[in-house]
Design a protein around this motif. Structure first.
Motif, PDB file in Angstrom:
ATOM      1  N   LEU A 273       0.838  -1.188   0.000  1.00  0.00           N
ATOM      2  CA  LEU A 273       0.000   0.000   0.000  1.00  0.00           C
ATOM      3  C   LEU A 273       0.882   1.250   0.000  1.00  0.00           C
ATOM      4  CD1 LEU A 273      -2.599  -1.071   2.719  1.00  0.00           C
ATOM      5  CD2 LEU A 273      -2.869  -1.160   0.237  1.00  0.00           C
ATOM      6  N   PHE A 274       0.338   2.340  -0.502  1.00  0.00           N
ATOM      7  CA  PHE A 274       1.099   3.590  -0.553  1.00  0.00           C
ATOM      8  C   PHE A 274       1.547   4.022   0.841  1.00  0.00           C
ATOM      9  CE2 PHE A 274       1.182   8.279  -0.414  1.00  0.00           C
ATOM     10  CZ  PHE A 274       2.243   8.488  -1.292  1.00  0.00           C
ATOM     11  N   ILE A 275       0.653   3.906   1.829  1.00  0.00           N
ATOM     12  CA  ILE A 275       1.001   4.314   3.190  1.00  0.00           C
ATOM     13  C   ILE A 275       2.138   3.457   3.734  1.00  0.00           C
ATOM     14  CG2 ILE A 275      -0.792   2.836   4.221  1.00  0.00           C
ATOM     15  CD1 ILE A 275       0.530   6.205   5.607  1.00  0.00           C
ATOM     16  N   SER A 276       2.201   2.191   3.310  1.00  0.00           N
ATOM     17  CA  SER A 276       3.278   1.315   3.759  1.00  0.00           C
ATOM     18  C   SER A 276       4.613   1.730   3.145  1.00  0.00           C
ATOM     19  CB  SER A 276       2.965  -0.135   3.399  1.00  0.00           C
ATOM     20  OG  SER A 276       3.993  -0.982   3.860  1.00  0.00           O
ATOM     21  N   LYS A 277       4.583   2.120   1.861  1.00  0.00           N
ATOM     22  CA  LYS A 277       5.812   2.603   1.224  1.00  0.00           C
ATOM     23  C   LYS A 277       6.292   3.890   1.884  1.00  0.00           C
ATOM     24  CE  LYS A 277       4.869   0.513  -3.262  1.00  0.00           C
ATOM     25  NZ  LYS A 277       4.640   0.733  -4.695  1.00  0.00           N
ATOM     26  N   VAL A 278       5.348   4.782   2.193  1.00  0.00           N
ATOM     27  CA  VAL A 278       5.693   6.028   2.890  1.00  0.00           C
ATOM     28  C   VAL A 278       6.281   5.700   4.260  1.00  0.00           C
ATOM     29  CG1 VAL A 278       4.712   8.097   3.980  1.00  0.00           C
ATOM     30  CG2 VAL A 278       4.017   7.449   1.667  1.00  0.00           C
TER      31      VAL A 278
ATOM     32  N   PHE B 127       3.050   7.494  13.772  1.00  0.00           N
ATOM     33  CA  PHE B 127       1.745   7.637  13.117  1.00  0.00           C
ATOM     34  C   PHE B 127       1.653   6.773  11.862  1.00  0.00           C
ATOM     35  CE2 PHE B 127      -0.830   9.662   9.814  1.00  0.00           C
ATOM     36  CZ  PHE B 127      -2.074   9.622  10.421  1.00  0.00           C
ATOM     37  N   THR B 128       2.674   6.826  10.983  1.00  0.00           N
ATOM     38  CA  THR B 128       2.599   6.057   9.733  1.00  0.00           C
ATOM     39  C   THR B 128       2.700   4.553   9.997  1.00  0.00           C
ATOM     40  OG1 THR B 128       4.987   6.325   9.316  1.00  0.00           O
ATOM     41  CG2 THR B 128       3.483   7.926   8.286  1.00  0.00           C
ATOM     42  N   THR B 129       3.413   4.167  11.056  1.00  0.00           N
ATOM     43  CA  THR B 129       3.482   2.747  11.415  1.00  0.00           C
ATOM     44  C   THR B 129       2.101   2.236  11.819  1.00  0.00           C
ATOM     45  OG1 THR B 129       5.795   2.966  12.121  1.00  0.00           O
ATOM     46  CG2 THR B 129       4.576   1.067  12.953  1.00  0.00           C
ATOM     47  N   LEU B 130       1.430   2.997  12.671  1.00  0.00           N
ATOM     48  CA  LEU B 130       0.069   2.614  13.076  1.00  0.00           C
ATOM     49  C   LEU B 130      -0.892   2.652  11.889  1.00  0.00           C
ATOM     50  CD1 LEU B 130      -0.223   4.509  16.474  1.00  0.00           C
ATOM     51  CD2 LEU B 130      -0.229   2.022  16.144  1.00  0.00           C
ATOM     52  N   ALA B 131      -0.780   3.700  11.067  1.00  0.00           N
ATOM     53  CA  ALA B 131      -1.695   3.851   9.927  1.00  0.00           C
ATOM     54  C   ALA B 131      -1.514   2.731   8.925  1.00  0.00           C
ATOM     55  CB  ALA B 131      -1.472   5.207   9.258  1.00  0.00           C
ATOM     56  N   SER B 132      -0.274   2.336   8.654  1.00  0.00           N
ATOM     57  CA  SER B 132      -0.058   1.269   7.676  1.00  0.00           C
ATOM     58  C   SER B 132      -0.531  -0.074   8.208  1.00  0.00           C
ATOM     59  CB  SER B 132       1.421   1.200   7.257  1.00  0.00           C
ATOM     60  OG  SER B 132       2.244   0.853   8.349  1.00  0.00           O
ATOM     61  N   GLY B 133      -0.308  -0.334   9.493  1.00  0.00           N
ATOM     62  CA  GLY B 133      -0.810  -1.571  10.086  1.00  0.00           C
ATOM     63  C   GLY B 133      -2.326  -1.642  10.039  1.00  0.00           C
TER      64      GLY B 133
ATOM     65  N   VAL C  29      -7.508  -3.557   7.615  1.00  0.00           N
ATOM     66  CA  VAL C  29      -8.797  -3.273   6.981  1.00  0.00           C
ATOM     67  C   VAL C  29      -8.862  -3.913   5.592  1.00  0.00           C
ATOM     68  CG1 VAL C  29     -10.237  -1.436   6.007  1.00  0.00           C
ATOM     69  CG2 VAL C  29      -9.230  -1.171   8.284  1.00  0.00           C
ATOM     70  N   GLN C  30      -7.793  -3.759   4.805  1.00  0.00           N
ATOM     71  CA  GLN C  30      -7.786  -4.307   3.449  1.00  0.00           C
ATOM     72  C   GLN C  30      -7.953  -5.832   3.480  1.00  0.00           C
ATOM     73  OE1 GLN C  30      -4.078  -4.841   1.177  1.00  0.00           O
ATOM     74  NE2 GLN C  30      -4.985  -3.531  -0.405  1.00  0.00           N
ATOM     75  N   TRP C  31      -7.201  -6.505   4.329  1.00  0.00           N
ATOM     76  CA  TRP C  31      -7.294  -7.963   4.388  1.00  0.00           C
ATOM     77  C   TRP C  31      -8.647  -8.401   4.931  1.00  0.00           C
ATOM     78  CZ3 TRP C  31      -1.790  -9.090   6.768  1.00  0.00           C
ATOM     79  CH2 TRP C  31      -0.827  -8.709   5.830  1.00  0.00           C
ATOM     80  N   GLY C  32      -9.232  -7.613   5.836  1.00  0.00           N
ATOM     81  CA  GLY C  32     -10.572  -7.922   6.326  1.00  0.00           C
ATOM     82  C   GLY C  32     -11.603  -7.860   5.215  1.00  0.00           C
ATOM     83  N   VAL C  33     -11.483  -6.836   4.360  1.00  0.00           N
ATOM     84  CA  VAL C  33     -12.391  -6.711   3.206  1.00  0.00           C
ATOM     85  C   VAL C  33     -12.193  -7.892   2.259  1.00  0.00           C
ATOM     86  CG1 VAL C  33     -12.886  -5.328   1.134  1.00  0.00           C
ATOM     87  CG2 VAL C  33     -12.593  -4.208   3.360  1.00  0.00           C
ATOM     88  N   TYR C  34     -10.933  -8.238   1.975  1.00  0.00           N
ATOM     89  CA  TYR C  34     -10.647  -9.385   1.100  1.00  0.00           C
ATOM     90  C   TYR C  34     -11.246 -10.663   1.673  1.00  0.00           C
ATOM     91  CZ  TYR C  34      -7.050  -6.745  -1.483  1.00  0.00           C
ATOM     92  OH  TYR C  34      -6.377  -5.834  -2.260  1.00  0.00           O
ATOM     93  N   ALA C  35     -11.057 -10.875   2.981  1.00  0.00           N
ATOM     94  CA  ALA C  35     -11.549 -12.105   3.613  1.00  0.00           C
ATOM     95  C   ALA C  35     -13.071 -12.172   3.541  1.00  0.00           C
ATOM     96  CB  ALA C  35     -11.085 -12.168   5.069  1.00  0.00           C
ATOM     97  N   ARG C  36     -13.741 -11.068   3.845  1.00  0.00           N
ATOM     98  CA  ARG C  36     -15.202 -11.039   3.800  1.00  0.00           C
ATOM     99  C   ARG C  36     -15.695 -11.355   2.396  1.00  0.00           C
ATOM    100  NH1 ARG C  36     -16.227  -5.921   4.990  1.00  0.00           N
ATOM    101  NH2 ARG C  36     -15.325  -6.205   7.048  1.00  0.00           N
TER     102      ARG C  36
END
Length: 194
Positions: free
Chosen positions: A121-126, A161-167, A172-179
């Motif tokens: 994700l972009f936030i993870s790269k940042v 902040f970015t560590t928490l945001a990326s986690g 959230v993304q994996w939760g959406v994928y799983a659902r």
């Protein structure tokens, strides 16, 4: 002789070999040499990625080895600078905790849902960029230039902040994928049932 398609993996292994000397130099406060080796590690990361993209030398080993090398390097550096008192312990625990959370989450996803394609994700790269920048700023401040401490304090807050945001974003993304996958398909356990 190394097969050509394995050259990126050899470069990645060389980066892994650099981790211990970098950590040791940081602990011993030999910051200039540590920065030189960090620069070499960064160049090796860019080189193996370029070789894979340019020549299509994708391997299953490389897909696993390259991110593992990056994580080991980051962990080693953060442990070393925290050990030296240059970064707060809580930040190290946050960085490591995020990685453990995501590792456990991806393993559980694979067990209960199925294969997981991880797209950065972009936030993870940042976040990765800022984590590296923070370490460099800390090393430069202590070993090379007399920077105002406010810059380090500001960077610590931003990285937290970015560590928490990326986690959170991956969760959230994996939760959406799983659902979505569970709604339209079968779970991994159901696929393995005869």
């Amino acid at each position: 002789m190394i097969p050509r398609h394995q050259i990126p993996n050899a470069v990645t292994i060389a980066r892994i070999v650099l981790i211990l000397p970098i950590v040791w130099l940081l602990v011993l406060e030999h910051y200039l040499l540590a920065v030189v080796l960090l620069a070499l590690a960064g160049l090796s990361d860019a080189l193996d990625g370029w070789l894979v993209r340019r020549y299509g030398w994708h391997t299953r080993l490389g897909a696993w080895l390259d991110p593992a090398a990056d994580k080991l390097l980051m962990l080693g550096i953060y442990v070393a600078v925290t050990w030296s008192g240059l970064l707060p312990l809580w930040l190290l625990l946050l960085v490591v905790g995020r990685d453990l959370w995501l590792t456990a989450g991806s393993a559980l996803y694979r067990v209960f849902v199925g294969p997981l394609v991880i797209r950065p994700l972009f936030i993870s790269k940042v976040n990765t960029f800022l984590q590296i920048t923070l370490v460099l700023v800390v090393i430069v401040k202590v070993g090379l230039l007399d920077l105002d401490p406010i810059w380090v304090q500001l960077m610590v807050v931003v990285v937290a902040f970015t560590t928490l945001a990326s986690g959170l974003a991956y969760t959230v993304q994996w939760g959406v994928y799983a659902r979505r996958q569970l709604r339209h398909g079968t779970t991994a356990a159901e696929r393995e049932t005869p």
